[in-house]
Design a protein around this motif. Structure first.
Motif, mmCIF file in Angstrom:
data_model
loop_
_atom_site.group_PDB
_atom_site.id
_atom_site.type_symbol
_atom_site.label_atom_id
_atom_site.label_comp_id
_atom_site.label_asym_id
_atom_site.label_seq_id
_atom_site.Cartn_x
_atom_site.Cartn_y
_atom_site.Cartn_z
ATOM 1 N N ASN A 1 14.986 191.196 28.487
ATOM 2 C CA ASN A 1 14.965 192.406 29.326
ATOM 3 C C ASN A 1 15.402 192.133 30.753
ATOM 4 O O ASN A 1 15.061 192.892 31.674
ATOM 5 C CB ASN A 1 13.577 193.050 29.315
ATOM 6 N N ALA A 2 16.165 191.067 30.969
ATOM 7 C CA ALA A 2 16.593 190.710 32.329
ATOM 8 C C ALA A 2 17.457 191.793 32.958
ATOM 9 O O ALA A 2 17.454 191.959 34.185
ATOM 10 C CB ALA A 2 17.353 189.382 32.301
ATOM 11 N N ILE A 3 18.171 192.562 32.141
ATOM 12 C CA ILE A 3 19.032 193.617 32.676
ATOM 13 C C ILE A 3 18.211 194.678 33.409
ATOM 14 O O ILE A 3 18.724 195.397 34.269
ATOM 15 C CB ILE A 3 19.855 194.264 31.535
ATOM 16 N N MET A 4 16.919 194.746 33.109
ATOM 17 C CA MET A 4 16.062 195.745 33.736
ATOM 18 C C MET A 4 15.761 195.432 35.196
ATOM 19 O O MET A 4 15.314 196.306 35.941
ATOM 20 C CB MET A 4 14.752 195.890 32.958
ATOM 21 N N HIS A 5 16.011 194.210 35.613
ATOM 22 C CA HIS A 5 15.816 193.841 37.014
ATOM 23 C C HIS A 5 16.997 194.268 37.886
ATOM 24 O O HIS A 5 16.921 194.185 39.111
ATOM 25 C CB HIS A 5 15.622 192.324 37.138
ATOM 26 N N VAL A 6 18.083 194.697 37.251
ATOM 27 C CA VAL A 6 19.294 195.080 37.984
ATOM 28 C C VAL A 6 19.167 196.530 38.446
ATOM 29 O O VAL A 6 18.926 197.428 37.636
ATOM 30 C CB VAL A 6 20.538 194.905 37.103
ATOM 31 N N SER A 7 19.365 196.760 39.724
ATOM 32 C CA SER A 7 19.246 198.101 40.278
ATOM 33 C C SER A 7 20.412 198.977 39.845
ATOM 34 O O SER A 7 21.475 198.465 39.448
ATOM 35 C CB SER A 7 19.197 198.040 41.802
ATOM 36 N N PRO A 8 20.268 200.296 39.921
ATOM 37 C CA PRO A 8 21.384 201.184 39.567
ATOM 38 C C PRO A 8 22.646 200.910 40.384
ATOM 39 O O PRO A 8 23.759 200.984 39.855
ATOM 40 C CB PRO A 8 20.820 202.577 39.865
ATOM 41 N N ASP A 9 22.477 200.587 41.657
ATOM 42 C CA ASP A 9 23.649 200.311 42.495
ATOM 43 C C ASP A 9 24.371 199.040 42.065
ATOM 44 O O ASP A 9 25.596 198.931 42.219
ATOM 45 C CB ASP A 9 23.225 200.180 43.962
ATOM 46 N N ALA A 10 23.622 198.071 41.542
ATOM 47 C CA ALA A 10 24.207 196.776 41.186
ATOM 48 C C ALA A 10 24.721 196.718 39.751
ATOM 49 O O ALA A 10 25.536 195.844 39.421
ATOM 50 C CB ALA A 10 23.182 195.658 41.404
ATOM 51 N N LEU A 11 24.264 197.629 38.886
ATOM 52 C CA LEU A 11 24.621 197.547 37.468
ATOM 53 C C LEU A 11 26.127 197.575 37.216
ATOM 54 O O LEU A 11 26.624 196.776 36.409
ATOM 55 C CB LEU A 11 23.927 198.663 36.691
ATOM 56 N N PRO A 12 26.897 198.444 37.862
ATOM 57 C CA PRO A 12 28.343 198.430 37.610
ATOM 58 C C PRO A 12 28.984 197.082 37.906
ATOM 59 O O PRO A 12 29.857 196.618 37.152
ATOM 60 C CB PRO A 12 28.878 199.520 38.555
ATOM 61 N N ALA A 13 28.572 196.434 38.986
ATOM 62 C CA ALA A 13 29.148 195.137 39.339
ATOM 63 C C ALA A 13 28.779 194.069 38.313
ATOM 64 O O ALA A 13 29.579 193.163 38.025
ATOM 65 C CB ALA A 13 28.683 194.713 40.733
ATOM 66 N N VAL A 14 27.566 194.155 37.770
ATOM 67 C CA VAL A 14 27.150 193.192 36.739
ATOM 68 C C VAL A 14 28.037 193.324 35.504
ATOM 69 O O VAL A 14 28.554 192.324 34.978
ATOM 70 C CB VAL A 14 25.667 193.410 36.362
ATOM 71 N N PHE A 15 28.230 194.544 35.036
ATOM 72 C CA PHE A 15 29.078 194.730 33.859
ATOM 73 C C PHE A 15 30.537 194.379 34.152
ATOM 74 O O PHE A 15 31.245 193.853 33.287
ATOM 75 C CB PHE A 15 28.966 196.168 33.353
ATOM 76 N N ASP A 16 30.987 194.625 35.360
ATOM 77 C CA ASP A 16 32.344 194.231 35.735
ATOM 78 C C ASP A 16 32.495 192.711 35.693
ATOM 79 O O ASP A 16 33.514 192.190 35.228
ATOM 80 C CB ASP A 16 32.680 194.747 37.133
#
Length: 244
Positions: free
Chosen positions: A107-122
């Motif tokens: 569940n580590a993806i749950m620590h990623v904020s909404p603002d940061a999620l696009p950059a993570v997937f990129d």
């Protein structure tokens, strides 16, 4: 460089005990084998229990985590020398465009904020080859698991090297999918080492949109590790997608 979110070595050792391999680890290992992955990236690898088990002849495995304490523990474990360990977040992943599989577990993806999620997937998309696979899991917001994180429901005691440890969870805020909770760890001397975490609960549609925006296709989501359909009673959401 990001701060170390898990900076207590004693609690990191307990983390390894509290998060043993199970159905999730079996799922990710089977996925890596099924797609013939020769290169695997484990984002948010923590103490590296799953990461180390992904190693096999002819396969390169990279573990990425923001916690120096977690990675120090991981590097001391048997088989750690076969893994490339990187301290950092998703931005630290080399955009090689050659990896076969990228995973984000526990569940580590749950620590990623909404603002940061696009950059993570990129970042994951840039690391993967065309047709490469990304897979991760997240808690299902419809299940509302955070409502069970009370002192009464989670309180426990156990013996550790320092003596008797008392521990429990307590939610301090829950609004619009953003849940803040404290993990209390009271040591025998009375010291309460409180670690505050922020988790973001996202519906299937939110993840699907973000993955699509990052260039992923063939996006699927299941309600358990065996491929069951998603229902409100499912505790987890298991995603898989391919880089276009």
């Amino acid at each position: 460089m990001v701060d170390d979110p898990y900076r207590d070595a004693e609690l990191v050792e307990l983390y390894e005990i509290d998060n043993p391999g199970g159905a999730g680890h079996s799922y990710y290992r089977a996925l890596a084998d099924a797609i013939g992955a020769d290169s695997v990236i484990d984002l948010g690898c923590g103490t590296g229990l799953l990461t180390r088990s992904l190693v096999k002849p002819g396969r390169t495995v990279t573990g990425v985590d923001p916690s120096t304490t977690m990675l120090d523990f991981a590097r001391r474990q048997p088989g750690a020398e076969a893994v490339t360990w990187i301290r950092g977040d998703a931005s630290a992943i080399r955009p090689s465009g050659t990896a076969d599989l990228a995973i984000c577990t526990g569940n580590a993806i749950m620590h990623v904020s909404p603002d940061a999620l696009p950059a993570v997937f990129d970042s994951l998309a840039r690391a993967l080859r065309p047709g490469g696979t990304v897979s991760f899991e997240s808690r299902n917001p419809a299940y509302r698991e955070w409502e069970q994180w009370t002192r009464e429901a989670t309180y426990g005691e156990r013996a550790i090297q320092a003596g008797r440890l008392r521990e429990w969870l307590e939610v301090t805020s829950a609004e619009d999918g953003r849940v803040v909770f404290d993990a209390h760890n009271v040591f025998p001397d009375g010291e309460d080492r409180v670690y505050t975490s922020v988790l973001f609960f996202r519906a299937v549609e939110e993840f699907t949109q973000a993955l699509g925006d990052a260039g992923f296709t063939d996006i699927t989501c299941f309600g358990d590790w065996q491929g069951a359909p998603v229902e409100d009673t499912c505790r987890i959401l298991v995603f898989r997608a391919q880089k276009s």
